[in-house]
Design an enzyme around this catalytic site. Structure first.
Site, PDB file in Angstrom:
ATOM      1  N   ALA A 249      22.175 -11.665  17.384  1.00 29.07           N
ATOM      2  CA  ALA A 249      21.635 -12.959  17.088  1.00 29.07           C
ATOM      3  C   ALA A 249      22.298 -13.125  15.378  1.00 29.07           C
ATOM      4  O   ALA A 249      21.344 -13.709  14.896  1.00 29.07           O
ATOM      5  CB  ALA A 249      20.217 -13.322  17.171  1.00 29.07           C
ATOM      6  N   HIS A 250      23.303 -12.649  15.130  1.00 24.34           N
ATOM      7  CA  HIS A 250      23.492 -12.676  13.478  1.00 24.34           C
ATOM      8  C   HIS A 250      23.142 -13.819  12.842  1.00 24.34           C
ATOM      9  O   HIS A 250      22.304 -13.801  12.103  1.00 24.34           O
ATOM     10  CB  HIS A 250      24.960 -12.166  13.469  1.00 24.34           C
ATOM     11  CG  HIS A 250      25.548 -10.931  14.021  1.00 24.34           C
ATOM     12  ND1 HIS A 250      25.218  -9.880  13.650  1.00 24.34           N
ATOM     13  CD2 HIS A 250      26.769 -10.661  14.881  1.00 24.34           C
ATOM     14  CE1 HIS A 250      25.770  -8.801  14.075  1.00 24.34           C
ATOM     15  NE2 HIS A 250      26.883  -9.357  15.007  1.00 24.34           N
ATOM     16  N   ASP A 251      24.017 -14.810  12.706  1.00 23.07           N
ATOM     17  CA  ASP A 251      23.902 -16.062  11.799  1.00 23.07           C
ATOM     18  C   ASP A 251      22.461 -16.540  11.822  1.00 23.07           C
ATOM     19  O   ASP A 251      22.068 -17.247  10.926  1.00 23.07           O
ATOM     20  CB  ASP A 251      24.985 -16.878  12.223  1.00 23.07           C
ATOM     21  CG  ASP A 251      26.251 -16.142  11.507  1.00 23.07           C
ATOM     22  OD1 ASP A 251      26.350 -15.113  11.010  1.00 23.07           O
ATOM     23  OD2 ASP A 251      27.352 -16.674  11.952  1.00 23.07           O
TER      24      ASP A 251
END
Ligand code: BDR
Ligand code: CA
Length: 331
Positions: A249-251
């Site tokens: 769920a990086h950004d």
């Protein structure tokens, strides 16, 4: 019920599948007001990034200024975008696009950031989830920018987690290490949300299917398609994602931090970026505040930043699902 005034945000981005996920979280969350989207090269060319930002906002029926920004790293040569991760179009190779009519704001992204910060001093938070060239250029245009923005939150870097483009480097920082080094040294309130936490939060593809089935809307259908492509890359790379496809769920975690900082634990210290050599793109945190290192580059008067080191993954996923399932889309 959200009771405080929404946080005004400029979203600096290279959409990109997880960038799209982050954008829709921001548009859906009542505590966030996206006042502009500035785009950069990274996951795709900057032209494609701008086109995707326009497209994603248009199909969600939102009117937000979108600008085009830097197309290459500041010092090193640019490289071909990773089409095997985000698709050649950055959105998982969409089979078709509906017609949209929104157009770019003609200003360069860096100029837009400066204009907005000067017009509303202290009001705007910059959430940056791509290479940091727009922000470093804005600093050159307006050296007082650190006092004009409220806060900078960036997705990038890693302290103890292995890198994703080299053993020590995260992609956004590696893509423009010189810009990143300038941003970390600028002296604004800055929080780094890097792989130390984003690799702990996996968004399953089934969640995006549920969201798409719930809304039956072009925006969430597009997101579901894009995440399907992105998840195939991550599931092939990481054995723990093989049986239940999903992606990191990086950004979106940069926005989750903005609205729910209590879901994270942080460390504070000076961050420097390696700009060349084998360690290029490495983000180094001075973790021992009491130590005065004899080597140059770690002087006590250097700006400090906060770094997210641990995260309540279940809390993040619950907030993401609750936000995207809410009634945020109109036809
Ligand atoms: C970061 O790199 C990009 O590919 C993603 O969009 C994210 O911003 C993760 O390392
Ligand atoms: Ca990104």
């Amino acid at each position: 019920m959200h009771t405080t005034a929404p946080r005004k945000v400029i979203f600096d981005t290279d959409p990109g599948v997880d960038d799209a996920m982050a954008l829709y979280f921001a548009l859906a969350h009542p505590g966030i007001e996206v006042v502009g989207i500035t785009t950069t090269f990274g996951n795709v060319s900057v032209e494609q990034a701008a086109a995707n930002a326009l497209y994603l906002t248009a199909i969600a029926n939102r009117s937000v200024p979108v600008t085009q920004g830097v197309s290459t790293p500041w010092c090193k040569p640019g490289e071909a975008p990773p089409d095997y991760i985000h698709g050649a179009d950055g959105l998982g190779n969409l089979p078709s696009r509906v017609a949209t009519t929104n157009r770019l704001d003609p200003r360069a992204s860096a100029q837009f950031i400066v204009d907005m910060a000067r017009a509303q001093p202290g009001a705007i938070t910059l959430v940056a989830v791509g290479p940091l060239g727009n922000l470093s250029l804005a600093l050159k245009l307006e050296p007082a920018l650190p006092r004009l923005l409220r806060e900078v939150i960036l997705m990038g870097g890693t302290i103890t987690e292995p890198g994703n483009v080299s053993p020590v480097a995260e992609s956004n920082i590696w893509n423009d290490p010189h810009a990143a080094e300038q941003v970390f040294g600028a002296g604004w309130p800055l929080t780094m949300v890097g792989l130390d936490v984003t690799h702990r939060v996996v968004t399953p593809l089934t969640l995006f299917r549920r969201i798409a089935e719930h809304h039956r809307h072009p925006a969430t259908d597009t997101l579901h398609h894009a995440v399907g492509f992105y998840s195939r890359f991550y599931s092939a790379q990481h054995p723990r994602l093989a049986s239940d496809p999903g992606c990191f769920a990086h950004d979106v975690l940069a926005f989750v931090y903005l609205v729910s900082p209590a879901l994270f634990t942080r460390e504070r210290g000076c961050i420097r970026v390696a700009t060349d050599g084998l360690a290029q793109g490495q983000t180094m945190l001075k973790r021992l505040a009491h130590l005065n290192y004899p080597q140059p580059g770690w002087e006590a008067n250097r700006p400090l930043a906060d770094v997210c080191m641990q995260v309540d993954a279940a809390g993040c996923l619950a907030l993401f699902e609750q936000t995207l399932m809410a009634d945020w889309l109109t036809r």
